[in-house]
Design an enzyme around this catalytic site. Structure first.
Site, PDB file in Angstrom:
ATOM      1  N   LYS A   1      36.949 -13.427 -27.277  1.00 58.48           N
ATOM      2  CA  LYS A   1      37.952 -13.484 -26.013  1.00 58.48           C
ATOM      3  C   LYS A   1      39.056 -14.262 -26.335  1.00 58.48           C
ATOM      4  O   LYS A   1      39.854 -14.475 -27.535  1.00 58.48           O
ATOM      5  CB  LYS A   1      37.981 -12.721 -24.788  1.00 58.48           C
ATOM      6  CG  LYS A   1      36.171 -11.868 -24.613  1.00 58.48           C
ATOM      7  CD  LYS A   1      36.582 -10.912 -24.995  1.00 58.48           C
ATOM      8  CE  LYS A   1      34.796  -9.623 -25.525  1.00 58.48           C
ATOM      9  NZ  LYS A   1      34.608  -9.738 -23.951  1.00 58.48           N
TER      10      LYS A   1
ATOM     11  N   TYR B   1      30.592  -7.047 -16.562  1.00 56.69           N
ATOM     12  CA  TYR B   1      31.485  -6.516 -17.706  1.00 56.69           C
ATOM     13  C   TYR B   1      30.194  -5.769 -18.909  1.00 56.69           C
ATOM     14  O   TYR B   1      28.813  -6.407 -17.799  1.00 56.69           O
ATOM     15  CB  TYR B   1      31.567  -7.805 -18.681  1.00 56.69           C
ATOM     16  CG  TYR B   1      30.962  -6.587 -20.307  1.00 56.69           C
ATOM     17  CD1 TYR B   1      32.676  -6.547 -20.669  1.00 56.69           C
ATOM     18  CD2 TYR B   1      30.121  -7.284 -21.040  1.00 56.69           C
ATOM     19  CE1 TYR B   1      32.749  -6.705 -22.523  1.00 56.69           C
ATOM     20  CE2 TYR B   1      30.693  -7.296 -22.695  1.00 56.69           C
ATOM     21  CZ  TYR B   1      31.426  -6.791 -23.190  1.00 56.69           C
ATOM     22  OH  TYR B   1      31.180  -6.550 -24.123  1.00 56.69           O
TER      23      TYR B   1
ATOM     24  N   ARG C   1      20.232 -23.603 -37.514  1.00 56.23           N
ATOM     25  CA  ARG C   1      19.851 -23.120 -37.017  1.00 56.23           C
ATOM     26  C   ARG C   1      19.607 -23.744 -35.350  1.00 56.23           C
ATOM     27  O   ARG C   1      20.201 -23.510 -34.359  1.00 56.23           O
ATOM     28  CB  ARG C   1      18.838 -21.422 -36.636  1.00 56.23           C
ATOM     29  CG  ARG C   1      17.471 -20.913 -35.070  1.00 56.23           C
ATOM     30  CD  ARG C   1      17.309 -20.256 -35.026  1.00 56.23           C
ATOM     31  NE  ARG C   1      16.367 -20.551 -36.298  1.00 56.23           N
ATOM     32  CZ  ARG C   1      14.628 -20.880 -36.750  1.00 56.23           C
ATOM     33  NH1 ARG C   1      14.582 -21.847 -35.351  1.00 56.23           N
ATOM     34  NH2 ARG C   1      14.127 -21.277 -37.051  1.00 56.23           N
TER      35      ARG C   1
ATOM     36  N   ASP D   1      30.765 -16.222 -15.343  1.00 62.41           N
ATOM     37  CA  ASP D   1      31.959 -16.276 -16.381  1.00 62.41           C
ATOM     38  C   ASP D   1      33.167 -16.117 -16.572  1.00 62.41           C
ATOM     39  O   ASP D   1      33.384 -15.430 -15.937  1.00 62.41           O
ATOM     40  CB  ASP D   1      31.535 -14.551 -16.570  1.00 62.41           C
ATOM     41  CG  ASP D   1      31.763 -14.087 -18.649  1.00 62.41           C
ATOM     42  OD1 ASP D   1      33.085 -14.069 -18.848  1.00 62.41           O
ATOM     43  OD2 ASP D   1      31.402 -13.307 -18.786  1.00 62.41           O
TER      44      ASP D   1
HETATM   45  C1  PLP Z   1      33.320  -9.754 -23.602  1.00 61.87           C
HETATM   46  C2  PLP Z   1      32.636  -9.996 -22.936  1.00 61.87           C
HETATM   47  C3  PLP Z   1      31.490 -10.919 -22.669  1.00 61.87           C
HETATM   48  C4  PLP Z   1      29.926 -10.224 -23.369  1.00 61.87           C
HETATM   49  O1  PLP Z   1      30.502 -11.037 -24.601  1.00 61.87           O
HETATM   50  P1  PLP Z   1      30.401 -10.597 -26.573  1.00 61.87           P
HETATM   51  O2  PLP Z   1      30.829 -11.439 -27.466  1.00 61.87           O
HETATM   52  O3  PLP Z   1      31.186  -8.830 -26.803  1.00 61.87           O
HETATM   53  O4  PLP Z   1      28.835 -10.638 -26.757  1.00 61.87           O
HETATM   54  C5  PLP Z   1      30.960 -11.013 -21.876  1.00 61.87           C
HETATM   55  N1  PLP Z   1      31.428 -10.883 -20.400  1.00 61.87           N
HETATM   56  C6  PLP Z   1      33.552 -10.856 -20.853  1.00 61.87           C
HETATM   57  C7  PLP Z   1      33.699 -11.303 -19.264  1.00 61.87           C
HETATM   58  C8  PLP Z   1      33.633  -9.849 -21.429  1.00 61.87           C
HETATM   59  O5  PLP Z   1      34.709  -9.862 -21.669  1.00 61.87           O
END
Ligand code: PLP
Length: 414
Positions: free
Chosen positions: A194, A98, A46, A169
């Site tokens: 992603k 998101y 962890r 982000d």
């Molecule tokens: C998918 C996404 C998230 C969250 O990520 P997870 O891996 O699904 O927890 C946050 N910000 C954006 C822009 C996303 O597309």
């Protein structure tokens, strides 16, 4: 070294124990110590695991950050970053964010006394008005999801005062197309689920920073909150990230071709893509981003329900949540990814029942356009049955499924 080289080599030294060229999946929770407290830098997974450390080194290099902490998901990373704050603090958030971020901020952090104000960050006056004496963080998503609006990162950084952090982000652009830290942001967050992972086969998240103190706090939160990435997922994401440069170039060139195709159709009402000259912030895109990414949103002419018909008529574009994989996806934000946002709020942001979002993959642009053409033709009330059959035929004559499926959609002309 250039991006494509760092993607393949950073953090990927041969395994010290065996010489394995590829970093092994260290499937171990614990590490044997030679004497109490004497170990090789790892004691419990962890806290740190070699597969995860290799990925963190690779991702830090890609984002040109000094530090990176990897998490079990993008939201795991968001949980850690927002845990830098305390009850009574306040966050200013870009309003078209998101859906899961919206849910975390409104349904959980709010209960812990961490307030947030969602604001249209393309409007600097609105952002200024949202700042309170206890504002400690600006949370920026750019391009926004799903409306593909852009936030001027430099302009947001210029608004911050001592003791405030700017978080960006960078999931949509990836470090290949956008470098928020170089523009003055304090922390970059990614859903590596992603584009960075890129193959829709692993969940992950990451937080990057150049600030040693923030990095130390994030490390502390990583081990304390426990949303850590598993060694197996670290391996998958690391493998995916090696081809990020190649993939992003292809996503962007396919998306541009598709956005142009869509914009030229008179049954498409509006196309949202920063690479189009018609995008209201096209100039900012050129200034802030090195490419326009692979996400396109659009609204269609005709009844709003036509969006649902198109979403079930595409064949190469799978109807699915998520984005950023090699395969193309189509999504109905109001009912899927953004369903957790109240309808009034969705409507205010333009996330109507008629909106569709495309995650353009790296298949052949020609095939992707043919797929969209047949779905649009099949659902266009103004298209005659004869021209529908012709369009479906020219889209792909080798697939006998296509024509019946197209006809069975029965455009509501009759
Ligand atoms: C998918 C996404 C998230 C969250 O990520 P997870 O891996 O699904 O927890 C946050 N910000 C954006 C822009 C996303 O597309």
């Amino acid at each position: 070294m250039d991006f494509a080289t760092r993607a393949i080599h950073a953090g990927q030294e041969p395994d010290p124990a065996t010489g394995a060229t590829i970093v092994p999946i260290y499937a171990t929770s614990t590490f044997t110590q030679s004497a109490v407290g004497e170990h090789k830098g790892f004691d419990y997974s962890r806290v740190a695991n070699p597969s995860r450390v290799a990925l963190e080194t690779q991702l830090a290099s890609l984002e040109e950050a000094r530090y990176c902490a990897a998490f079990a998901s993008g939201l795991g990373a968001e949980t850690a970053i927002t845990s830098l704050l305390s009850a009574g603090d306040h966050i200013v958030v870009s309003d078209d964010t998101y859906g899961g971020t919206y849910r975390l901020f409104t349904k959980v952090l709010e209960r812990f006394g961490l307030g947030s104000t969602f604001v249209d960050m393309t409007d600097l006056a609105a952002v200024r008005a949202a700042i309170r004496p206890n504002t400690k963080m600006f949370w920026i998503e750019t391009p926004t999801n799903p409306m593909l609006r852009l936030v001027d990162i430099r302009a947001m950084v210029a608004l911050k005062t001592a003791g405030q952090l700017v978080v960006v982000d960078n999931t949509f652009c990836t470090p290949y197309f956008q470098s928020p830290l170089a523009l003055g942001a304090d922390i970059v967050i990614h859903s590596t689920t992603k584009y960075i992972g890129g193959h829709s086969d692993a969940m992950g998240g990451a937080a990057m920073t150049d600030d040693a103190e923030i990095a130390e706090q994030l490390r502390f939160l990583q081990k304390t909150l426990g949303a850590v990435l598993s060694p197996f997922e670290a391996f998958l994401i690391s493998r995916g990230a090696k081809t990020l440069a190649l993939r992003m170039r292809e996503h962007a060139s396919n998306a541009y071709a598709i956005a142009t195709f869509l914009e030229e159709r008179d049954d498409v009402e509006r196309v949202y893509y920063p690479g189009l000259a018609s995008h209201p912030q096209h100039e900012l895109a050129r200034r802030q981003m090195r490419g326009n990414g692979g996400i396109i949103s659009m609204t269609l002419r005709g009844p709003e329900s036509r969006a649902l018909d198109v979403a079930r008529t595409t064949k190469l574009f799978s109807l699915a949540e998520s984005l950023g994989g090699v395969e193309s996806l189509i999504n109905h934000p109001a009912r899927m990814t953004h369903g957790s946002i109240p309808k009034a709020e969705r409507d205010r942001r333009g996330i109507t029942e008629g909106l569709l979002r495309l995650s353009v993959g790296i298949e052949s642009a020609h095939d992707l356009i043919a797929d969209l053409r047949q779905a649009l033709d099949a659902t266009d009330a103004r298209t005659t049955p004869a021209s529908r059959a012709e369009a479906a035929g020219s889209a792909d004559v080798s697939d006998p499924e296509r024509i019946p499926a197209t006809q069975s959609q029965g455009a509501p002309t009759a």
